[in-house]
Design a protein around this motif. Structure first.
Motif, PDB file in Angstrom:
ATOM      1  N   LYS A 244       0.829  -1.216   0.000  1.00 41.16           N
ATOM      2  CA  LYS A 244       0.000   0.000   0.000  1.00 41.16           C
ATOM      3  C   LYS A 244       0.858   1.259   0.000  1.00 41.16           C
ATOM      4  O   LYS A 244       0.561   2.235  -0.708  1.00 41.16           O
ATOM      5  N   ALA A 245       1.940   1.250   0.789  1.00 44.69           N
ATOM      6  CA  ALA A 245       2.843   2.410   0.801  1.00 44.69           C
ATOM      7  C   ALA A 245       3.499   2.592  -0.568  1.00 44.69           C
ATOM      8  O   ALA A 245       3.691   3.721  -1.038  1.00 44.69           O
ATOM      9  N   TYR A 246       3.823   1.468  -1.229  1.00 44.35           N
ATOM     10  CA  TYR A 246       4.406   1.531  -2.578  1.00 44.35           C
ATOM     11  C   TYR A 246       3.444   2.194  -3.559  1.00 44.35           C
ATOM     12  O   TYR A 246       3.854   3.044  -4.365  1.00 44.35           O
ATOM     13  N   LEU A 247       2.177   1.791  -3.524  1.00 48.32           N
ATOM     14  CA  LEU A 247       1.202   2.363  -4.449  1.00 48.32           C
ATOM     15  C   LEU A 247       1.126   3.876  -4.300  1.00 48.32           C
ATOM     16  O   LEU A 247       1.066   4.620  -5.286  1.00 48.32           O
ATOM     17  N   HIS A 248       1.144   4.345  -3.045  1.00 45.80           N
ATOM     18  CA  HIS A 248       1.106   5.795  -2.799  1.00 45.80           C
ATOM     19  C   HIS A 248       2.388   6.455  -3.296  1.00 45.80           C
ATOM     20  O   HIS A 248       2.337   7.491  -3.986  1.00 45.80           O
ATOM     21  N   GLN A 249       3.541   5.864  -2.976  1.00 48.23           N
ATOM     22  CA  GLN A 249       4.818   6.471  -3.344  1.00 48.23           C
ATOM     23  C   GLN A 249       5.001   6.485  -4.852  1.00 48.23           C
ATOM     24  O   GLN A 249       5.591   7.424  -5.404  1.00 48.23           O
ATOM     25  N   ARG A 250       4.478   5.472  -5.533  1.00 50.65           N
ATOM     26  CA  ARG A 250       4.635   5.430  -6.983  1.00 50.65           C
ATOM     27  C   ARG A 250       3.873   6.579  -7.647  1.00 50.65           C
ATOM     28  O   ARG A 250       4.347   7.155  -8.622  1.00 50.65           O
ATOM     29  N   VAL A 251       2.689   6.901  -7.132  1.00 47.81           N
ATOM     30  CA  VAL A 251       1.939   8.050  -7.644  1.00 47.81           C
ATOM     31  C   VAL A 251       2.753   9.330  -7.463  1.00 47.81           C
ATOM     32  O   VAL A 251       2.850  10.172  -8.371  1.00 47.81           O
ATOM     33  N   VAL A 252       3.378   9.471  -6.284  1.00 47.41           N
ATOM     34  CA  VAL A 252       4.220  10.643  -6.011  1.00 47.41           C
ATOM     35  C   VAL A 252       5.390  10.705  -6.988  1.00 47.41           C
ATOM     36  O   VAL A 252       5.704  11.766  -7.553  1.00 47.41           O
ATOM     37  N   ASP A 253       6.030   9.558  -7.221  1.00 52.06           N
ATOM     38  CA  ASP A 253       7.192   9.523  -8.119  1.00 52.06           C
ATOM     39  C   ASP A 253       6.803   9.829  -9.559  1.00 52.06           C
ATOM     40  O   ASP A 253       7.538  10.526 -10.283  1.00 52.06           O
ATOM     41  N   GLU A 254       5.653   9.314  -9.998  1.00 55.89           N
ATOM     42  CA  GLU A 254       5.198   9.595 -11.360  1.00 55.89           C
ATOM     43  C   GLU A 254       4.896  11.074 -11.543  1.00 55.89           C
ATOM     44  O   GLU A 254       5.186  11.654 -12.592  1.00 55.89           O
ATOM     45  N   GLU A 255       4.335  11.705 -10.523  1.00 55.23           N
ATOM     46  CA  GLU A 255       4.068  13.147 -10.593  1.00 55.23           C
ATOM     47  C   GLU A 255       5.377  13.926 -10.654  1.00 55.23           C
ATOM     48  O   GLU A 255       5.504  14.904 -11.409  1.00 55.23           O
ATOM     49  N   ARG A 256       6.374  13.491  -9.869  1.00 54.35           N
ATOM     50  CA  ARG A 256       7.682  14.161  -9.903  1.00 54.35           C
ATOM     51  C   ARG A 256       8.304  14.031 -11.297  1.00 54.35           C
ATOM     52  O   ARG A 256       8.839  15.008 -11.833  1.00 54.35           O
TER      53      ARG A 256
END
Length: 533
Positions: A244-256
């Motif tokens: 679940k933490a990965y799914l959230h962090q991946r969204v953040v990374d894609e936005e970056r």
């Protein structure tokens, strides 16, 4: 007790699957390897296990490694399922010595009998030293936890269904007590109880493992790290966190990355304008060309990063005309050796009908499809094809593919009337582009084999589709494409699946319950049986 990769690079033809990468898997690492179908996950596992050589770099494995591939085809099909599981600790060889000695002890020749008794005593001593009956009991308990019953353990592998063989191979890997495991889609063919047991086992596994799975429930419960193999960048993004933490962090990374692309595009635009202004001055020509080249590189990089991950365009064929009942099965039965799979089954597949077959693993679901497809003959009864019947069969073990032929060759075997351009156009819609068309089918991942098998159906103009677990090994986007294709197809479909979504897309009219062969009108109450079977 670890896997250590240094500078690992993987290329298939002109395509780069993985740029030079370092990684480490050690005790306590529970890693979920994810990425779209065709990204190279299965190829990466083959490189780690030594089945395939990397283009560059090294992989070192210390301790013992257990590997469950997607396609499990063990060598000796005459050995029993229990012997296959026990072979993980080399107990099966001792058991074979015992059985041989027992047989020779019945020889009337006193000399042969005496030597056999000595060999039996030595084999029994070795058997007891290795743990003997207690280890055999442990193997039986583990097999039972994965849905393999005592009666199945006694049967030769050749008599087992694809799902049963898959469970046996999983039990063997877990029973091996390997320090590190690589598991490629371990939940395929498991029922709900077995999946729950596997989740608990992996959560408490003392070593390290790398698991490829499209089951988000499994990943959510067992992994403490996630590696995303990005097909566009040919890189592994490593996240030291749960699902679940990965799914959230991946969204953040894609936005970056999106913001970085926008900055790069603006910079490229400025460089192009400066280059164009300087280009008019002869003394600044070299500087202008350098600026333009830098701008073009930036634009190329952002263009590659922005490419959307492609999804297979799966559309089942427009069915050819046929009579009222394309397939009629009357009083069919099938046995393998002394094992009677089913008997006295009657089934009529009418034009455009939609039937789902339910039953436990080994109940004869796949065998029924193979009889309807004409790939096997029933022991009693008969299967008749009606006027104009054209059968398209999708096998869960990809048995219909010629593993020695290329991707292109497999399609042209089914549709020899297609020229190379037409065949490659169809393959392109199933994400086989460029040199991918010339790869041998044997090196494809499970998801790629699924896409190739589906591509062969597209060319068939079949008016009856026999589909055996068609959503296995597929990423969520490709799975949705198959569900849409099932829903839109106008011909008849007979479906075997553990996927509730596939049954809902089919909207079946009837259900065939195996092994008894009881037929009933479909009711949503049967949905509860789909994932449980």
């Amino acid at each position: 007790m670890a896997i250590d990769a240094q500078g690992l690079e993987i290329r298939i033809g002109a395509r780069t699957l993985l740029n030079p990468t370092d990684f480490h898997v050690t005790k306590g690492d529970r890693i979920g390897l994810v990425g779209r179908n065709g990204a190279g996950k299965t190829t990466l596992t083959r490189v780690i296990t030594g089945e395939t050589l990397p283009s560059a770099g090294t992989v070192r494995v210390s301790g013992t490694l257990g590997y469950l591939p997607q396609d499990t085809h063990s060598g000796d099909q005459t050995r029993s399922a229990l012997d296959r599981i026990m072979s993980a600790r080399d107990i099966d060889s001792i058991v074979r010595r015992l059985r041989k000695a027992e047989h020779e002890m019945t020889n009337p020749d006193p000399d042969i009998m005496s030597k056999a008794m000595n060999r039996y005593d030595k084999a029994m001593q070795d058997f007891e030293t290795t743990g003997g009956y207690s280890i055999q009991a442990d193997a039986t308990v583990m097999a039972h936890s994965l849905g393999i019953e005592q009666e199945v353990l006694k049967r030769p592998l050749a008599d087992l269904s694809g799902g049963q063989r898959r469970r046996v191979e999983l039990a063997r890997i877990l029973f091996s007590q390997a320090d590190t495991m690589i598991l490629d889609e371990p939940t395929n063919h498991l029922d709900a109880d077995s999946i729950e047991w596997l989740r608990d086992y992996l959560k408490h596994f003392a070593g390290g493992f790398l698991v490829i799975s499209h089951s988000t429930e499994l990943l959510d419960e067992v992994v403490n790290k996630v590696w995303h193999l990005d097909a566009q960048r040919a890189q592994i993004d490593m996240y030291s966190m749960g699902w679940k933490a990965y799914l959230h962090q991946r969204v953040v990374d894609e936005e970056r990355r999106r913001r970085e692309r926008e900055v790069a595009e603006r910079k490229a635009e400025r460089l192009l304008k400066q280059g164009e202004r300087l280009h008019a001055k002869a003394t600044k020509a070299v500087a202008a060309q350098n600026m333009i080249r830098r701008a073009e590189r930036l634009l190329q990089e952002t263009s590659e990063a922005q490419r959307q991950e492609k999804i297979a365009d799966i559309r089942f064929p427009e069915p050819a005309p046929c009579g009222r009942t394309p397939i009629l099965a009357t009083d069919i039965s099938k046995a393998y050796g002394s094992n009677i799979v089913f008997a006295g089954i009657n089934l009529a597949i009418d034009k455009g009908s939609r039937v789902v077959i339910l039953g436990t693993n080994g109940a004869g679901k796949t065998t029924t499809l193979r009889l309807l497809a004409g790939l096997e003959a029933p022991d009693t009864g008969e299967v008749k094809l009606g006027t104009g019947a054209k059968i398209g069969y999708f096998a869960q073990e990809h048995d219909t593919l010629d593993l020695q032929d290329s991707v292109l060759g497999n399609l042209q075997q089914v549709a020899p009337e297609l020229n190379d351009t037409q065949a490659r156009s169809i393959l392109g819609s199933f994400l086989f582009s460029g040199d991918d068309a010339f790869k041998p089918a044997a090196v494809l991942s499970g998801g790629e084999k699924t896409r190739l098998a589906l591509a062969t159906l597209v060319t068939s103009r079949a008016n009856v589709l026999l589909l055996d677990e068609p959503t296995n090994n597929l990423d969520p986007a490709s799975r949705q494409e198959i569900l849409k294709a099932i829903a839109k197809y106008e011909g008849a479909i007979v479906l075997v699946t553990h996927d509730e979504g596939a049954v809902k897309a089919l909207q079946p009219e009837r259900v065939l319950l195996m092994p008894d062969g009881d037929e009933d009108l479909w009711s949503d109450e049967y949905l509860d049986l789909v994932a449980e079977e």
